[in-house]
Design an enzyme around this catalytic site. Structure first.
Site: not given
Length: 305
Positions: A10, A32-34, A118, A120
């Site tokens: 993670d 997502g990650v953001d 980029s 995902g």
């Protein structure tokens, strides 16, 4: 020298000085990650985003904020290109990595964790997203000592690790191209797959001195090459100098521009996805040219005589 490693886990749990957020142009959080970074770091990150980026952030650019409750000291935000929306200029993806490292240097960070930018919801093909990350990080001058490429799932982690291993072969071939550009046109490369199918091989020779010992490389030796070490973070020039040391009678001749141009074209086909070329293997017919990536079916014309 910067160390580049593949990590499964993670990204919000990384204990590096900085973690990189794959943000969007608005810089107000997202999915997502953001979204994961904003949730784990708390509202301090969003407040800092609003203060530092009132007009958002351009694609390919990067900037930083506090990391809030995260273990990292800073979050470096970057906006990668949205492949699914038609933003398919690889230079923008490379810029995201390069600018992130530049921002990390401005902060004095010595360790940085990246997601696959980029790859995902922005739908960049994962293999090319990985090679863009590896090649750009390797080519960017930085004081960062450790860079982690963090993948949440096992399949992505395996693919990153595979690209890192295969990068030795790519750097060797880039070293050959570097020498061709400097006029060492008698240098020849012959590449293939071992009978087991498990290892990629390369044989480098000096065509002007065919009886001299050749340089033999197998991916089974990992980063060991020509009495030295070549890995993902090596430069083509470093690989080239190892080749020169192992072929001591190699000289500048500038007499085979057709072969040098052919080889440069081969590398242009190899580099986007690190698909190593195959000229020989058991049960392989090279009459239609070399194969770009074992089993791909993609052929590149045989070298000029």
């Amino acid at each position: 020298m910067t160390k580049l490693v593949a990590v499964q886990g993670d990204i919000t749990a990384q204990t590096t000085d900085a973690i990189v957020n794959a943000a969007n142009n608005a810089m107000r959080g997202g999915g997502g990650v953001d979204g994961a970074i904003h949730r784990a770091g708390g509202p301090e990150i969003l407040r800092d985003c609003i203060a530092r980026f009132p007009d958002g952030l351009a694609t390919g650019d990067a900037g930083w904020t506090t990391a809030g409750r995260l273990s990292a000291r800073w979050v470096v935000h970057t906006v990668g290109p949205n492949h699914g929306a038609g933003q398919r200029d690889r230079a923008l993806l490379e810029s995201s990595y390069r600018r992130s490292l530049e921002v990390a240097d401005e902060l004095g960070a010595r360790s940085v964790a990246f997601p696959l930018i980029s790859a995902g919801v922005y739908a960049w093909p994962r293999r090319e997203a990985i090679t863009a990350a590896v090649d750009t990080i390797a080519a960017t001058p930085t004081a960062v000592e450790e860079v982690r490429l963090v993948a949440y799932d096992e399949a992505a982690h395996r693919e990153i690790a595979s690209v890192l291993r295969m990068s030795t072969g790519v750097r060797i071939l880039q070293g050959v191209r570097d020498l061709h550009r400097r006029g060492y046109h008698t240098l020849r490369a012959w590449t293939g797959v071992a009978p087991s199918g498990l290892f990629w091989r390369a044989v480098l020779t000096d065509a002007a001195h065919p009886d001299d010992p050749a340089i033999h490389y197998t991916s089974g030796n990992e980063a060991q090459f020509a009495a030295g070490t070549v890995d993902a973070m090596s430069t083509p020039r470093e690989a080239a100098e190892l080749i020169r040391g192992a072929l001591p009678r190699l000289e500048v001749t500038n007499d085979a521009p057709d072969y040098a141009a052919w080889f440069a074209g081969l590398l242009a086909a190899v580099e986007p996805e690190h698909a190593l070329p195959v000229a020989f293997a058991d049960y392989f017919d090279d009459s239609e040219g070399w194969e770009i990536g074992w089993g791909s079916g993609l052929r590149y014309p045989k070298p000029p005589r």
